[in-house]
Design a protein around this motif. Sequence first.
Motif, PDB file in Angstrom:
ATOM      1  N   ASN A  31      -5.233 -14.775  -1.858  1.00 21.88           N
ATOM      2  CA  ASN A  31      -4.824 -13.925  -2.984  1.00 21.88           C
ATOM      3  C   ASN A  31      -5.935 -14.000  -4.031  1.00 21.88           C
ATOM      4  O   ASN A  31      -5.959 -14.902  -4.867  1.00 21.88           O
ATOM      5  CB  ASN A  31      -3.475 -14.379  -3.569  1.00 21.88           C
ATOM      6  N   GLN A 433       5.104  -4.864  -5.770  1.00 26.59           N
ATOM      7  CA  GLN A 433       4.323  -5.996  -5.271  1.00 26.59           C
ATOM      8  C   GLN A 433       2.878  -5.862  -5.714  1.00 26.59           C
ATOM      9  O   GLN A 433       2.246  -4.845  -5.475  1.00 26.59           O
ATOM     10  CB  GLN A 433       4.383  -6.030  -3.752  1.00 26.59           C
ATOM     11  N   GLY A 435       0.508  -8.489  -5.086  1.00 27.61           N
ATOM     12  CA  GLY A 435      -0.224  -9.044  -3.947  1.00 27.61           C
ATOM     13  C   GLY A 435      -1.677  -9.290  -4.267  1.00 27.61           C
ATOM     14  O   GLY A 435      -2.058  -9.528  -5.405  1.00 27.61           O
ATOM     15  N   LEU A 444       0.744  -2.858  -3.956  1.00 30.00           N
ATOM     16  CA  LEU A 444       0.565  -3.022  -2.510  1.00 30.00           C
ATOM     17  C   LEU A 444       1.289  -1.949  -1.711  1.00 30.00           C
ATOM     18  O   LEU A 444       0.832  -1.513  -0.686  1.00 30.00           O
ATOM     19  CB  LEU A 444       1.126  -4.380  -2.088  1.00 30.00           C
ATOM     20  N   ARG A 445       2.475  -1.576  -2.207  1.00 28.69           N
ATOM     21  CA  ARG A 445       3.265  -0.581  -1.469  1.00 28.69           C
ATOM     22  C   ARG A 445       3.464   0.647  -2.348  1.00 28.69           C
ATOM     23  O   ARG A 445       3.271   0.596  -3.556  1.00 28.69           O
ATOM     24  CB  ARG A 445       4.651  -1.163  -1.158  1.00 28.69           C
TER      25      ARG A 445
END
Length: 474
Positions: A31, A433, A435, A444-445
């Motif tokens: 990360n 998210q 991330g 992220l999504r």
Amino acid sequence: MTATTALPATATAPGPKGVPVLGSLGSWRRNTAEFLLGLQRDHGEVVRMRLGPMTVHQVTSPEAVRRVLVENNGNYVRGPLYEQFGVVMGKGLLTTDGEFWRGHRRAVQPVFLKNAVTDIIPNIVRATTEMLDEWEGKAARGEPVDLMTEMLRLTLVTLSRSLFAYDIKPSSRVLKLIVDDVVEVMFRRGTASEMLPSWLPTDRQRKIARIHRVFDRIVADVRAGYARTGQGPLISLMEQAEDPTTGRPWTDRQIRDELLTIYLAGHETTAVSLFWTLLAIAEHPHVQEEVDGEIGRVLGGTLPDAQSADGLAYTKTVVDESLRMHPPIWIFPRAAVAPDTLDGYGIEAGSSILLSPLVSHHNPRHWDNPMAFDPQRFTPEAVKERPRMAYFPFGAGPRQCVGNFMALLELRTIVAMINQRFRISRIPGDSLQYGSPVISLRPLRDVLVHVHSRDVKATPSTKGSAPLTCPVRH
Ligand code: HEM
């Protein structure tokens, strides 16, 4: 925190030990954002680490950032960490140094000057109105909107029409796939596929080929359009530019690479920032109230023009704060040509420097409660209290973002237009998210939101405003 303590120039900056051979590459891959924020917290504002074979210094104190980007900028070139960008963009403003870069910067600069960018307002207004008209139907049907994809489409259309007079028609699906591929292949994660030769048909090489196919088509269309109409302020500058070293017109390759650079550097960043700003407003009722009040006072039911866009002072502080919390370009590198000293720590020639707006913008030495969203940090008085380099979402010095005025104008105008007609709400239970971000600080999504119409139909202002003229004479 020892960053500003005077130490002998030979002192080695503190940092994580890492493991043999890989150094801290494992933490970086797991990360990256979390790892880099932890370095500042645990080791200070100039931190030394190893990432595989590379020695890298993360530099986040305002004093050292100023030295790298402004005072001693000639000593810090793009370096190996930027090479990955060249895979997609070739040799353009982002990836080159020296005379080549200087010539290109000089050639494109006129359309990006503060006074020149107001010419794009009609394009911002038109593209945003088209999007919001579509949103009316979605609002009536209760259909959710994929906010990031919508913003990508909006900023791409605006940029393409404004700078290249090219009415790009991006299919949302193709656009998303391509932009996802671009950010993936340009970000060096230290994975095996990055090390493999480019002739091997890996998934990565297939993605690179697909990106080139799509963008070469766009470049061809833009140039054909210009040949037909002579329109488009930036393509016009590029077609007429001369290489200062040869005195010849730019080659096809130069035009292609620079055009791609502007398309890629100019739309995703602005879209990411719109995304975070809109969500921040939606989630902070007092901010929403202030934004609404200003829209009522300044726009009063009319569409923005150069004068009213300039008057959106509170909305501008909201954008500034959003760029602090979520700087779209959240890290960028340099390489030291000769040895230097940063905050008393020795930097060897050849070592890499990592600058991180994200980490600097969360430095508790300059930002109280850095995780809180607070536009008051950007009142003129508050700004004066801070060192200038505690905040640099657009970089600084000679390599400062060429599109910063354009981006800031787009951001406050689009944010105002959206809030003038719609409310945005997150879908309950849909988690955001963060991330490990790649090149830009994207979620992220996909994030779906509901849009709610305020039943306002904005009309063009009848107040006199400065005539909108193109700075480039054809
Ligand atoms: C919110 C939006 C934007 C953000 C946060 C942003 C951020 C940045 C940053 C941090 C840099 C400096 C990188 C470095 O020094 O290594 C940069 C450079 C650059 N940006 Fe932007 N940018 C934005 C919008 C734009 C737009 C709208 C354009 C063009 C239409 C653009 C074109 C460029 C170019 C060409 C460079 C390289 C400049 C040079 O080295 O001479 N950017 N940007």
